[in-house]
Design an enzyme around this catalytic site. Structure first.
Site, PDB file in Angstrom:
ATOM      1  N   LYS A  89      -6.633 -12.394  -8.472  1.00 41.26           N
ATOM      2  CA  LYS A  89      -7.870 -12.260  -7.713  1.00 41.26           C
ATOM      3  C   LYS A  89      -8.765 -11.163  -8.282  1.00 41.26           C
ATOM      4  O   LYS A  89      -8.286 -10.108  -8.690  1.00 41.26           O
ATOM      5  CB  LYS A  89      -7.496 -11.876  -6.261  1.00 41.26           C
ATOM      6  CG  LYS A  89      -8.269 -12.624  -5.196  1.00 41.26           C
ATOM      7  CD  LYS A  89      -7.671 -12.368  -3.829  1.00 41.26           C
ATOM      8  CE  LYS A  89      -8.449 -11.314  -3.071  1.00 41.26           C
ATOM      9  NZ  LYS A  89      -8.080 -11.227  -1.648  1.00 41.26           N
ATOM     10  N   LYS A 101       0.813  -1.214   0.000  1.00 36.62           N
ATOM     11  CA  LYS A 101       0.000   0.000   0.000  1.00 36.62           C
ATOM     12  C   LYS A 101       0.844   1.260   0.000  1.00 36.62           C
ATOM     13  O   LYS A 101       0.425   2.282  -0.524  1.00 36.62           O
ATOM     14  CB  LYS A 101      -0.964   0.010   1.196  1.00 36.62           C
ATOM     15  CG  LYS A 101      -2.148  -0.909   0.996  1.00 36.62           C
ATOM     16  CD  LYS A 101      -3.363  -0.471   1.803  1.00 36.62           C
ATOM     17  CE  LYS A 101      -4.527  -1.425   1.573  1.00 36.62           C
ATOM     18  NZ  LYS A 101      -5.658  -1.162   2.484  1.00 36.62           N
ATOM     19  N   LYS A 117     -11.657  -4.700  -7.247  1.00 30.79           N
ATOM     20  CA  LYS A 117     -12.171  -3.398  -7.681  1.00 30.79           C
ATOM     21  C   LYS A 117     -11.041  -2.519  -8.214  1.00 30.79           C
ATOM     22  O   LYS A 117     -11.261  -1.657  -9.055  1.00 30.79           O
ATOM     23  CB  LYS A 117     -12.848  -2.677  -6.504  1.00 30.79           C
ATOM     24  CG  LYS A 117     -14.359  -2.567  -6.484  1.00 30.79           C
ATOM     25  CD  LYS A 117     -15.050  -2.292  -7.784  1.00 30.79           C
ATOM     26  CE  LYS A 117     -15.062  -0.839  -8.238  1.00 30.79           C
ATOM     27  NZ  LYS A 117     -15.823   0.084  -7.434  1.00 30.79           N
TER      28      LYS A 117
END
Ligand code: TRP
Length: 329
Positions: free
Chosen positions: A195, A112, A198
């Site tokens: 995976k 992140k 979004k």
């Protein structure tokens, strides 16, 4: 007495069928046998910049999806994290029992901070400690989450063990990570190697729970397939394995039976059938969702009741921790 379960989802975007199959559907299976706490983790969501009105809206949307999917607020405790102040308070205590090095090793933090290089805030770094507080406040035996959260559960166990040892008592139950069942991992429709997400960059990657019938049909039609033409799952057929998994999960028909049903037929027939099944599955869900979204007072009542139940448990645990640490009276 029933064992406890804790899990949560961030209200940071629309839910897709990967979230449903990988998380919520699993929760429903546990709901009867565990005393469950299902959280909407809005404090975690603000570790990346959010539009305030949108965040509040997404919190309500996620709560409505929880209910529409079958989370039963009579059996389980559904609540919003920021409605229970003990989460933030416990985080502070846990911060003093967590080493910088432990958080620096967290792979989600490393990922992140690359994704959000312009805003590597302390909250992003501290995210796993808040998650440990979420969990340990409720003494759950199990925490069903995605594989990517396993490292965070291990940190929660380490913090619990450390505090249990420091104060010579069983302050916390050690929570167990429960991964997704084999076949609950939903991959991207445009890339079956990764995976469903979004943030994949293309709307052809996922099907949202809120997608209209038209959009669903288009997305399934555009889904990538394998190079041959046989409707079959297998290690050599990642795309069809993924589509069959989704199809099977939503209809309850086994993959073997679906393979039989489509034997000798091509991908076109298969996709038409799958789109029909998906649309039929989504319709009643979207109807229920709309009922909750259109009745804000009822949704507020459900969330207030959940916050009350969660607060009762969390405050008691925080009190016990304050006692041993030397805080409060
Ligand atoms: N970090 C989790 C995720 O991104 C969400 C989460 C926050 C959570 N607190 C939790 C999950 C506690 C399980 C238990 O998926």
């Amino acid at each position: 007495m029933k064992q406890r379960l804790f899990s949560g989802i961030q209200p940071s975007g629309e839910l897709h069928i990967g979230n449903y199959i990988g998380a919520i559907k699993q929760w429903l299976g546990f709901q009867e046998s565990y005393e469950s706490f299902f959280c909407i983790v809005d404090l975690h969501a603000i570790t990346v910049r959010q539009d305030p009105a949108k965040l509040r809206e997404q919190t309500r949307k996620l709560a409505s999806w929880y209910l529409a999917c079958g989370i039963d607020p009579e059996k389980s405790t559904m609540f919003v994290q920021s409605d229970v102040p003990a989460h933030a308070q416990m985080t502070w205590v846990f911060n003093t029992f967590t080493q910088m090095g432990e958080l620096q090793r967290m792979t989600q933090y490393k990922d992140k901070s690359k994704q959000h290089a312009e805003n590597i805030n302390v909250g992003l770094f501290d995210y796993p400690v808040l998650m440990a507080a979420d969990i340990l406040l409720y003494d759950p035996e199990i925490v069903p989450v995605g594989e990517d959260q396993k490292q965070h559960i291990e940190l929660a166990r380490d913090i619990a063990t450390r505090m249990n040892n420091a104060y010579g008592r069983e302050l916390f139950v050690l929570p167990k990570y429960v991964g997704q069942k084999e076949g609950a991992r939903v991959m991207g429709l445009d890339n079956p190697e990764k995976k469903m997400s979004k943030s994949a960059g293309s709307e052809w990657n996922y099907i949202l729970l809120s997608d209209t019938a038209d959009v669903v049909a288009k997305k399934i039609k555009r889904a990538v397939t394998d190079t041959d033409t046989v409707v079959r799952a297998g290690d050599d057929k990642p795309a069809l394995t993924n589509l069959l998994t989704i199809y099977s999960m939503l209809t309850g028909t086994s993959i073997a039976d679906l393979e039989k049903q489509y034997a000798g037929k091509g991908y076109g027939d298969f996709k038409t059938g799958m789109a029909e099944a998906m649309i039929a599955w989504l319709a009643p869900l979207q109807e229920k969702y709309a009922i909750y979204m259109n009745d804000p007072a009822e949704l507020d009542r459900a969330l207030s009741r959940g916050a009350q139940k969660a607060n009762a448990v969390a405050q008691q645990k925080l009190h016990n921790v304050y006692q041993v640490v030397g805080l409060g009276r």
